[in-house]
Design a protein around this motif. Structure first.
Motif, short mmCIF file in Angstrom:
data_model
loop_
_atom_site.label_atom_id
_atom_site.label_comp_id
_atom_site.label_asym_id
_atom_site.label_seq_id
_atom_site.Cartn_x
_atom_site.Cartn_y
_atom_site.Cartn_z
N SER A 80 -56.00 23.00 81.23
CA SER A 80 -57.19 22.52 81.94
C SER A 80 -57.65 21.16 81.42
N ILE A 81 -57.62 20.98 80.11
CA ILE A 81 -58.04 19.71 79.51
C ILE A 81 -57.14 18.58 79.97
N ILE A 82 -55.84 18.79 79.93
CA ILE A 82 -54.89 17.74 80.35
C ILE A 82 -55.07 17.42 81.82
N LYS A 83 -55.14 18.45 82.65
CA LYS A 83 -55.29 18.25 84.10
C LYS A 83 -56.58 17.50 84.41
N SER A 84 -57.67 17.87 83.77
CA SER A 84 -58.96 17.22 83.99
C SER A 84 -58.93 15.75 83.56
N PHE A 85 -58.31 15.49 82.40
CA PHE A 85 -58.23 14.11 81.92
C PHE A 85 -57.40 13.24 82.85
N VAL A 86 -56.29 13.77 83.32
CA VAL A 86 -55.42 13.01 84.23
C VAL A 86 -56.16 12.70 85.53
N GLU A 87 -56.85 13.68 86.07
CA GLU A 87 -57.59 13.47 87.32
C GLU A 87 -58.68 12.41 87.15
N GLN A 88 -59.42 12.46 86.04
CA GLN A 88 -60.47 11.47 85.79
C GLN A 88 -59.87 10.08 85.57
N SER A 89 -58.76 10.02 84.86
CA SER A 89 -58.10 8.74 84.60
C SER A 89 -57.60 8.08 85.88
N LYS A 90 -57.12 8.88 86.82
CA LYS A 90 -56.68 8.32 88.09
C LYS A 90 -57.84 7.67 88.84
N LYS A 91 -59.05 8.19 88.64
CA LYS A 91 -60.24 7.58 89.25
C LYS A 91 -60.65 6.30 88.52
N ASP A 92 -60.43 6.26 87.21
CA ASP A 92 -60.90 5.14 86.38
C ASP A 92 -59.88 4.02 86.19
N VAL A 93 -58.64 4.22 86.60
CA VAL A 93 -57.57 3.29 86.25
C VAL A 93 -57.82 1.87 86.77
N TYR A 94 -58.48 1.72 87.90
CA TYR A 94 -58.70 0.39 88.46
C TYR A 94 -59.62 -0.45 87.60
N GLN A 95 -60.55 0.18 86.89
CA GLN A 95 -61.42 -0.55 85.97
C GLN A 95 -60.61 -1.13 84.83
N VAL A 96 -59.64 -0.38 84.33
CA VAL A 96 -58.79 -0.86 83.24
C VAL A 96 -57.95 -2.03 83.72
N TYR A 97 -57.33 -1.90 84.88
CA TYR A 97 -56.49 -2.98 85.39
C TYR A 97 -57.32 -4.23 85.67
N ASN A 98 -58.53 -4.08 86.14
CA ASN A 98 -59.37 -5.25 86.40
C ASN A 98 -59.67 -6.00 85.12
N LYS A 99 -59.84 -5.31 84.00
CA LYS A 99 -60.10 -5.96 82.72
C LYS A 99 -58.85 -6.65 82.19
#
Length: 108
Positions: A80-99
């Motif tokens: 559950s922890i891994i799945k939750s982290f991956v799902e949240q990261s997919k939402k946040d990845v564009y902020q990382v790429y923009n930086k």
């Protein structure tokens, strides 16, 4: 910053290692297939992206690689922890790429 005998400055270099513990979820299959699936996303393109992100933060990344081994005795909460982290990261990845991929364009 340090200075040499003539009064001009020079910089120092720090060298070390960045340690990242990785975990991923793969469906059960033959051992070799599962190992290949676990490493599938760790492509040379991803490693280059990691170097670029670190470079944008001021670091030179030498060799970058990963080795994943199957974990025995996995709990439901681990999954559950891994799945939750991956799902949240997919939402946040564009902020990382923009930086990391700031570009300045001059239009004439």
């Amino acid at each position: 910053m340090k200075y040499n005998m003539k009064g001009t400055s020079y910089m120092q270099i720090y060298s070390g290692k960045l340690v990242i513990d990785l975990a991923t979820i793969v469906e059960s299959d033959e051992e070799k297939v599962m190992k290949n699936n676990a490493h599938e996303a760790l492509s040379s393109e991803l490693m280059q992206e990691l170097r670029v992100i670190l470079g944008a933060a001021g670091y030179l990344a030498g060799s970058v690689g990963a080795t994943l081994e199957k974990v025995d005795n996995v709990s439901l909460s681990d999954h559950s922890i891994i799945k939750s982290f991956v799902e949240q990261s997919k939402k946040d990845v564009y902020q990382v790429y923009n930086k990391a991929n700031r570009s300045t364009f001059r239009i004439e």
